[in-house]
Design a protein around this motif. Structure first.
Motif, PDB file in Angstrom:
ATOM      1  N   ARG A  73       2.168   1.526  -3.556  1.00 30.18           N
ATOM      2  CA  ARG A  73       1.103   1.913  -4.500  1.00 30.18           C
ATOM      3  C   ARG A  73       0.777   3.404  -4.373  1.00 30.18           C
ATOM      4  O   ARG A  73       0.543   4.077  -5.375  1.00 30.18           O
ATOM      5  CB  ARG A  73      -0.156   1.087  -4.250  1.00 30.18           C
ATOM      6  CG  ARG A  73       0.032  -0.391  -4.508  1.00 30.18           C
ATOM      7  CD  ARG A  73      -0.223  -0.815  -5.906  1.00 30.18           C
ATOM      8  NE  ARG A  73      -1.599  -0.660  -6.316  1.00 30.18           N
ATOM      9  CZ  ARG A  73      -2.077  -1.157  -7.462  1.00 30.18           C
ATOM     10  NH1 ARG A  73      -1.271  -1.820  -8.290  1.00 30.18           N
ATOM     11  NH2 ARG A  73      -3.327  -0.977  -7.797  1.00 30.18           N
ATOM     12  N   SER A  74       0.766   3.925  -3.144  1.00 34.06           N
ATOM     13  CA  SER A  74       0.447   5.352  -2.998  1.00 34.06           C
ATOM     14  C   SER A  74       1.572   6.215  -3.563  1.00 34.06           C
ATOM     15  O   SER A  74       1.329   7.294  -4.103  1.00 34.06           O
ATOM     16  CB  SER A  74       0.154   5.708  -1.543  1.00 34.06           C
ATOM     17  OG  SER A  74       1.323   5.676  -0.775  1.00 34.06           O
ATOM     18  N   ALA A  95       0.828  -1.209   0.000  1.00 29.71           N
ATOM     19  CA  ALA A  95       0.000   0.000   0.000  1.00 29.71           C
ATOM     20  C   ALA A  95       0.864   1.262   0.000  1.00 29.71           C
ATOM     21  O   ALA A  95       0.526   2.262  -0.652  1.00 29.71           O
ATOM     22  CB  ALA A  95      -0.938  -0.012   1.199  1.00 29.71           C
ATOM     23  N   THR A  97       3.836  11.852  -6.999  1.00 33.71           N
ATOM     24  CA  THR A  97       3.866  10.406  -7.230  1.00 33.71           C
ATOM     25  C   THR A  97       4.791  10.117  -8.414  1.00 33.71           C
ATOM     26  O   THR A  97       5.084  11.009  -9.228  1.00 33.71           O
ATOM     27  CB  THR A  97       2.460   9.841  -7.530  1.00 33.71           C
ATOM     28  OG1 THR A  97       1.983  10.364  -8.782  1.00 33.71           O
ATOM     29  CG2 THR A  97       1.474  10.204  -6.422  1.00 33.71           C
ATOM     30  N   GLY A 154       1.185   6.277  -7.571  1.00 35.05           N
ATOM     31  CA  GLY A 154       0.078   7.002  -8.186  1.00 35.05           C
ATOM     32  C   GLY A 154      -0.781   6.068  -9.010  1.00 35.05           C
ATOM     33  O   GLY A 154      -0.426   4.915  -9.239  1.00 35.05           O
TER      34      GLY A 154
END
Ligand code: CMP
Length: 136
Positions: free
Chosen positions: A86-87, A83, A101, A90
């Motif tokens: 992934r953040s 997670a 991102t 982007g």
């Protein structure tokens, strides 16, 4: 501790962005547990992208992902590393990815969006086993 699979896709390697991308993960406090520059073939990509096999964009996706070497890595952190990664990546389409991102700062199109990250802890486990079967 948790791990996730990251792929710096061929466009990232071609553009010399591998250090920038992995450096962001390192500066965030994550660790590189494994990394290898590798030319990916259609058989391996078929296993990795099994949910996309048969979709309209699949052949173009395989052609892109196998056109030149990718940097495949296992990234490690305290919990839900997938997670965090992934953040930092982007959203899939760089056109809607915010600045700050990876895709927002360096990407323009969905088909060449620089980086892959597993979308769950279960996906991470499955994908790591595909690319790094010997990793303990
Ligand atoms: P990623 O999410 O890393 O893995 C699947 C990839 O397929 C995705 O990045 C995009 O590069 C690509 N992809 C997903 N949807 C489309 C689409 N509609 N058209 C073209 N490529 C796509």
């Amino acid at each position: 501790m948790s791990r996730t699979l990251v792929i710096c896709k061929p466009d990232a390697v071609e553009r010399g962005l591998v250090g920038e991308i992995l450096g962001r993960f390192e500066r965030k406090g994550l660790r590189i547990a494994a990394a290898e520059l590798r030319l990916l073939d259609a058989e391996l990509l078929g296993r990795h992208y099994e949910e996309h096999v048969g979709k309209g964009f699949y052949d173009d996706l395989v052609a892109f992902m196998s056109r030149s070497p990718a940097l495949v890595a296992v990234i490690e952190g305290p919990e839900d590393t997938f997670a965090v990664v992934r953040s930092m990546m982007g959203p899939t389409n760089p056109a809607s990815a915010p600045s700050g991102t990876i895709r927002g700062d360096f990407g323009t199109i969905t088909t060449e969006n620089l980086v892959h990250g597993s979308d769950s802890n279960e996906s991470a486990e499955r994908e790591i086993a595909i690319f790094f079967p010997g990793l303990v």
